[in-house]
Design a protein around this motif. Sequence first.
Motif, mmCIF file in Angstrom:
data_model
loop_
_atom_site.group_PDB
_atom_site.id
_atom_site.type_symbol
_atom_site.label_atom_id
_atom_site.label_comp_id
_atom_site.label_asym_id
_atom_site.label_seq_id
_atom_site.Cartn_x
_atom_site.Cartn_y
_atom_site.Cartn_z
ATOM 1 N N GLY A 2 -74.305 99.348 -3.172
ATOM 2 C CA GLY A 2 -74.155 100.279 -2.060
ATOM 3 C C GLY A 2 -75.468 100.792 -1.505
ATOM 4 O O GLY A 2 -76.403 100.030 -1.282
ATOM 5 N N SER A 3 -75.529 102.105 -1.289
ATOM 6 C CA SER A 3 -76.691 102.700 -0.618
ATOM 7 C C SER A 3 -77.972 102.537 -1.447
ATOM 8 O O SER A 3 -79.070 102.449 -0.896
ATOM 9 C CB SER A 3 -76.439 104.175 -0.319
ATOM 10 O OG SER A 3 -76.390 104.919 -1.510
ATOM 11 N N PHE A 4 -77.835 102.465 -2.773
ATOM 12 C CA PHE A 4 -79.020 102.287 -3.630
ATOM 13 C C PHE A 4 -79.656 100.923 -3.367
ATOM 14 O O PHE A 4 -80.886 100.801 -3.219
ATOM 15 C CB PHE A 4 -78.601 102.407 -5.103
ATOM 16 C CG PHE A 4 -79.736 102.355 -6.098
ATOM 17 C CD1 PHE A 4 -80.329 103.521 -6.554
ATOM 18 C CD2 PHE A 4 -80.186 101.136 -6.597
ATOM 19 C CE1 PHE A 4 -81.368 103.476 -7.478
ATOM 20 C CE2 PHE A 4 -81.218 101.082 -7.524
ATOM 21 C CZ PHE A 4 -81.808 102.257 -7.966
ATOM 22 N N PHE A 44 -70.717 105.944 -9.962
ATOM 23 C CA PHE A 44 -69.633 106.889 -9.636
ATOM 24 C C PHE A 44 -70.212 108.195 -9.137
ATOM 25 O O PHE A 44 -71.401 108.467 -9.299
ATOM 26 C CB PHE A 44 -68.709 107.139 -10.837
ATOM 27 C CG PHE A 44 -69.378 107.804 -12.026
ATOM 28 C CD1 PHE A 44 -70.040 107.043 -12.972
ATOM 29 C CD2 PHE A 44 -69.339 109.184 -12.194
ATOM 30 C CE1 PHE A 44 -70.649 107.638 -14.074
ATOM 31 C CE2 PHE A 44 -69.942 109.792 -13.293
ATOM 32 C CZ PHE A 44 -70.600 109.016 -14.230
#
Length: 236
Positions: free
Chosen positions: A99-101, A176
């Motif tokens: 994802g954004s990471f 999470f």
Amino acid sequence: MEKGALLYEGKAKRVYRTDDEKLFIVSYKDDATAFNGEKKGTITGKGVVNNRMSNMICQMLEEEGIETHFVKELNDRETVVKAVQIVPLEVIVRNVAAGSFSKRFGVEEGTVLKSPTLEYCLKDDALGDPMINEYHILALDIATEEELKAMSDLTFKINKILCAFFEQVGVKLIDFKIELGRVDGKIILADEISPDTCRFWDAETNKKLDKDRFRRDLGGVEEVYQEMLNRVTSRR
Ligand code: UDP
């Protein structure tokens, strides 16, 4: 237990007061949003899955000594929880890049991180939930130094327990988000743990078993929510 006035309606849940000021009732909806509300839809049965799965996980965490907001499941979609003061932060733990990471740091999705990592986002829809660091949190008086320490200790402890639990059902916990709340001077877990808030990959095939199927239009959304509930139920 009497359901009282609607206190708050969020993207996926409604929160009601009760006749006991120390308790709220949470009601889970099937509404789904992604990308800060830009993408909207419905995932049939999601509210039931998230309510039941989150409650089972809270009970499992309580058995491991983690205090949570869980009090009692009322029905398929509704649960009695402790009334807490939510710390307005999204606390995100990552074991594997996604994802954004992955986007932010140019790290391929699926890369196992050398150590689990933690980041905070400020819960503010109008600002798009910006990432915030510990100094900002102190400067803006969002939490104290003691609370920050308690929050990160608790969050990493929860990560360890969840990783071991999901491993038993053939699922890798990629990352999470949790929310924490204050009650009686303590910091406790105070929000759902579900396919809406976690990335779950099948341990063998890496099949995505979470909300990324909705975010990325991968299909089979309802099926994987149901499958995650079945896997968790099989262990409880
Ligand atoms: N997450 C969440 N709510 C949010 C943002 C993220 O529950 O508002 C969860 C998301 O499901 C994932 C983890 O936090 O399990 C990390 O999300 P990420 O920062 O990669 O953001 P995304 O790619 O989902 O925009």
